[in-house]
Design a protein around this motif. Structure first.
Motif, PDB file in Angstrom:
ATOM      1  N   ALA A  70       0.910  -1.268  -0.078  1.00 27.63           N
ATOM      2  CA  ALA A  70       0.169  -0.076   0.002  1.00 27.63           C
ATOM      3  C   ALA A  70       0.854   1.170   0.082  1.00 27.63           C
ATOM      4  O   ALA A  70       0.474   2.319  -0.606  1.00 27.63           O
ATOM      5  N   ASP A  71       1.849   1.363   0.743  1.00 29.84           N
ATOM      6  CA  ASP A  71       2.919   2.498   0.708  1.00 29.84           C
ATOM      7  C   ASP A  71       3.631   2.463  -0.493  1.00 29.84           C
ATOM      8  O   ASP A  71       3.510   3.917  -1.191  1.00 29.84           O
ATOM      9  N   ALA A  72       3.848   1.311  -1.184  1.00 33.15           N
ATOM     10  CA  ALA A  72       4.383   1.750  -2.465  1.00 33.15           C
ATOM     11  C   ALA A  72       3.522   1.981  -3.389  1.00 33.15           C
ATOM     12  O   ALA A  72       3.857   2.845  -4.356  1.00 33.15           O
ATOM     13  N   ALA A  73       2.157   1.744  -3.301  1.00 35.15           N
ATOM     14  CA  ALA A  73       1.174   2.254  -4.315  1.00 35.15           C
ATOM     15  C   ALA A  73       0.924   3.487  -4.124  1.00 35.15           C
ATOM     16  O   ALA A  73       0.729   4.340  -5.199  1.00 35.15           O
ATOM     17  N   GLN A  74       0.814   4.068  -2.853  1.00 35.03           N
ATOM     18  CA  GLN A  74       0.887   5.453  -2.488  1.00 35.03           C
ATOM     19  C   GLN A  74       1.848   6.416  -2.973  1.00 35.03           C
ATOM     20  O   GLN A  74       1.591   7.530  -3.613  1.00 35.03           O
ATOM     21  N   ASN A  75       3.157   5.805  -3.072  1.00 37.68           N
ATOM     22  CA  ASN A  75       4.291   6.530  -3.646  1.00 37.68           C
ATOM     23  C   ASN A  75       4.740   6.325  -4.994  1.00 37.68           C
ATOM     24  O   ASN A  75       5.472   6.870  -5.607  1.00 37.68           O
TER      25      ASN A  75
END
Length: 162
Positions: A70-75
């Motif tokens: 999820a963090d990678a998708a946000q970034n």
């Protein structure tokens, strides 16, 4: 599990009857059975608690992995990736243009110098190739031109009438 034969079991039963006595033997066997049952229940509970702990740990690692995704998708920013790619391509293009420019300059400097080139191979002028263009005609235009040809062929001309 244990390699005990029937004869060995018979020997243990005879010793138990002699030591405990025939009156106390049924009570003792009941007590042993209850103890074995409680030990099995405790072992089952221990095993189920270990299995639950393992499942919880697997869920936690799954949650951690999902958080990372999820963090990678946000970034995720596709424009930055595109900008980096374009900058790399621009640099490659500029490098190739610099090398081509230096090649052209060196070849021009080579012609003006006192070095003589062999006259056996004259330089040829560049040739431009002409590519025939084709007109794209829609089906409606094609049908209308065919109708016009058919009507022109079927109508009698003024010369034929006179």
């Amino acid at each position: 599990m244990f390699d005990i034969a029937w004869t060995e079991l018979l020997l243990v039963a005879v010793v138990a009857i002699l030591v405990v006595g025939p009156k106390e033997l049924p009570g003792m066997l009941r007590t042993i059975g209850r103890t074995i049952g409680s030990v099995r229940r405790m072992a089952g509970e221990f095993q189920s608690s270990l299995n639950d702990a393992v499942k919880e740990a697997e869920k936690q690692t799954g949650i951690d992995e999902m958080r990372k995704q999820a963090d990678a998708a946000q970034n995720f920013n596709p424009l930055d990736d595109l900008k980096k790619t374009l900058a790399d391509e621009k640099k490659k293009l500029q490098d190739s243009m610099k090398t081509a420019e230096s090649d052209v300059k060196s070849s021009l400097n080579g012609e003006g110098s006192s070095e003589s080139k062999p006259d056996s191979a004259p330089e040829a002028a560049p040739v431009k190739a002409e590519v025939p263009t084709q007109k794209v005609v829609s089906s409606a235009e094609l049908a209308s031109t065919q109708k016009a040809k058919v009507s022109a062929a079927s109508t009698p001309s003024s010369k034929d009438e006179s």
